[in-house]
Design an enzyme around this catalytic site. Structure first.
Site, PDB file in Angstrom:
ATOM      1  N   GLY A  31       0.802  -1.224   0.000  1.00 43.50           N
ATOM      2  CA  GLY A  31       0.000   0.000   0.000  1.00 43.50           C
ATOM      3  C   GLY A  31       0.829   1.266   0.000  1.00 43.50           C
ATOM      4  CG  HIS A  37       3.042   0.490  -5.496  1.00 39.12           C
ATOM      5  ND1 HIS A  37       3.181   1.585  -4.681  1.00 39.12           N
ATOM      6  CD2 HIS A  37       3.692  -0.525  -4.873  1.00 39.12           C
ATOM      7  CE1 HIS A  37       3.877   1.261  -3.597  1.00 39.12           C
ATOM      8  NE2 HIS A  37       4.208  -0.011  -3.697  1.00 39.12           N
ATOM      9  CD  GLN A  61       7.443  -7.777   3.996  1.00 36.80           C
ATOM     10  OE1 GLN A  61       6.712  -8.653   3.550  1.00 36.80           O
ATOM     11  NE2 GLN A  61       7.975  -6.855   3.229  1.00 36.80           N
ATOM     12  CG  ASP A 152      11.618  -3.591  -3.315  1.00 32.52           C
ATOM     13  OD1 ASP A 152      12.050  -3.229  -2.217  1.00 32.52           O
ATOM     14  OD2 ASP A 152      10.729  -2.959  -3.930  1.00 32.52           O
ATOM     15  CB  SER A 187      10.281   4.361  -1.854  1.00 31.33           C
ATOM     16  OG  SER A 187      10.076   3.760  -0.594  1.00 31.33           O
TER      17      SER A 187
HETATM   18  P1  AMP Z   1       5.977  -2.463  -1.695  1.00 26.81           P
HETATM   19  O1  AMP Z   1       4.594  -1.922  -1.566  1.00 26.81           O
HETATM   20  O2  AMP Z   1       7.031  -1.457  -1.401  1.00 26.81           O
HETATM   21  O3  AMP Z   1       6.143  -3.777  -0.997  1.00 26.81           O
HETATM   22  O4  AMP Z   1       6.176  -2.770  -3.259  1.00 26.81           O
HETATM   23  C1  AMP Z   1       5.297  -3.588  -3.964  1.00 26.81           C
HETATM   24  C2  AMP Z   1       5.862  -3.844  -5.344  1.00 26.81           C
HETATM   25  O5  AMP Z   1       6.039  -2.600  -6.032  1.00 26.81           O
HETATM   26  C3  AMP Z   1       7.239  -4.523  -5.313  1.00 26.81           C
HETATM   27  O6  AMP Z   1       7.317  -5.493  -6.355  1.00 26.81           O
HETATM   28  C4  AMP Z   1       8.171  -3.371  -5.553  1.00 26.81           C
HETATM   29  O7  AMP Z   1       9.407  -3.746  -6.125  1.00 26.81           O
HETATM   30  C5  AMP Z   1       7.369  -2.524  -6.515  1.00 26.81           C
HETATM   31  N1  AMP Z   1       7.851  -1.143  -6.501  1.00 26.81           N
HETATM   32  C6  AMP Z   1       7.985  -0.346  -5.418  1.00 26.81           C
HETATM   33  N2  AMP Z   1       8.526   0.840  -5.791  1.00 26.81           N
HETATM   34  C7  AMP Z   1       8.734   0.778  -7.137  1.00 26.81           C
HETATM   35  C8  AMP Z   1       9.271   1.677  -8.106  1.00 26.81           C
HETATM   36  N3  AMP Z   1       9.714   2.879  -7.775  1.00 26.81           N
HETATM   37  N4  AMP Z   1       9.330   1.274  -9.399  1.00 26.81           N
HETATM   38  C9  AMP Z   1       8.890   0.034  -9.744  1.00 26.81           C
HETATM   39  N5  AMP Z   1       8.371  -0.860  -8.883  1.00 26.81           N
HETATM   40  C10 AMP Z   1       8.295  -0.497  -7.596  1.00 26.81           C
END
Ligand code: AMP
Length: 289
Positions: A31, A37, A61, A152, A187
């Site tokens: 989220g 995302h 995690q 990631d 992020s």
């Molecule tokens: P998270 O919500 O941070 O756990 O991310 C969920 C998914 O979105 C993961 O596969 C991340 O690698 C991807 N993600 C997060 N930030 C980015 C970004 N700046 N560019 C591409 N994918 C992203």
């Protein structure tokens, strides 16, 4: 967009879609959504018939309880963003749906070096928790394709290894990093930064770019020292700069000996930990499983 909070409801809907011959794309998230995302959702929409996005801040995690508590939660805004890109299904489970009492969701997999270096070294237990929740979500959603961001990179490598070890018939699609105009990787944690620091945090990507420019002129040791020096200037405090093989994540000694090399960093600023990476040599996308 349909919103499901209960595993059983989601599963019965997906079962009907599968019976009708639709392919399912899955985008797991925690989220506080941003354009990074959404790029994954859009890619899934492009490649599959029905896209499921999950939002679940996975307690297993987080090795630091304060980090878990401070993790941004913006459900209403997330729903609006997902609707704006026509996401088909949002899965928004409470903790007890993912970890019901009595259900053993633990995994016994061997990620060796891959989970021991970088994020694995500085966030003990993080990848076990991450693999546990991704596996649980995959068992619920049963997607044909799984979409993850190269932001990631290490997480994606571990998920690839998990899919291979568990012999899951799921295609992992690795998606490029989406950045702010100054290069800062988008992020959810960026919202905890002051405007000034966010503007200055372009230094992280800029430094990775300079490391790439210097690849032919410096040794790996010199490149790391250069990166650390640049990313340890107040208020930035790099935890590590690492140059690793993009397949195994093992640290490299000589870049010439490898086909695929990536530079990684984690940087603290204003009590926020930011990670980023850049491919130095070889494939820019890792769609190889
Ligand atoms: P998270 O919500 O941070 O756990 O991310 C969920 C998914 O979105 C993961 O596969 C991340 O690698 C991807 N993600 C997060 N930030 C980015 C970004 N700046 N560019 C591409 N994918 C992203």
């Amino acid at each position: 967009m349909l919103i499901f909070k209960k595993v059983a409801d989601l599963q019965s809907h997906i079962a009907k879609q599968k019976k009708a011959g639709l392919s399912i794309g899955f985008v797991p998230t925690m989220g506080a959504l941003h354009h990074g995302h959404l790029s994954l959702v859009q890619r899934s929409k492009h490649q599959t018939n029905s896209t499921v996005c999950s939002i679940f801040v996975n307690p297993t995690q987080f090795n630091d309880i304060k980090d878990l508590e401070k993790y941004p939660r913006t459900t209403e805004a997330d729903i609006a963003l997902l609707s704006s890109v026509d996401c088909d299904i949002l899965f928004l489970p409470p903790v007890e749906e993912i970890y019901p009492p009595g259900l053993d969701t633990s995994l016994d997999l061997d990620f060796s070096v891959m989970a021991a270096v970088m994020e694995g070294e500085f966030r003990p237990g993080h990848f076990d928790g991450m693999a546990q929740v991704v596996n649980r979500l995959l068992e619920i959603v049963l997607p044909d394709q799984l979409f993850m961001g190269q932001k990631d990179f290490q997480q994606m490598s571990i998920v690839r290894s998990m899919l291979n070890q568990l012999k899951k018939p799921i295609k992992l699609v690795s998606c490029p990093i989406i950045r702010e105009e100054n290069g800062l990787a988008m992020s959810s944690r960026n919202r905890r930064l002051s405007a000034e620091t966010k503007a200055n945090a372009g230094v992280i990507f800029e430094t990775l770019g300079l490391v790439k420019e210097k690849v032919d002129k410096m040794s790996v040791e010199e490149l790391i020292a250069f990166g650390l020096k640049r990313l340890r200037q107040d208020p930035f405090e790099a935890e590590y700069v690492a140059i690793c093989d993009g397949f195994t994540l093992q640290e490299v000694k000589n870049i010439e000996d490898h086909d695929f090399v990536v530079v990684f960093t984690a940087v603290w600023v204003e009590k926020v930990r930011l990670i980023d990476n850049l491919v130095l040599k070889g494939k820019t996308y890792l769609n190889i499983n």
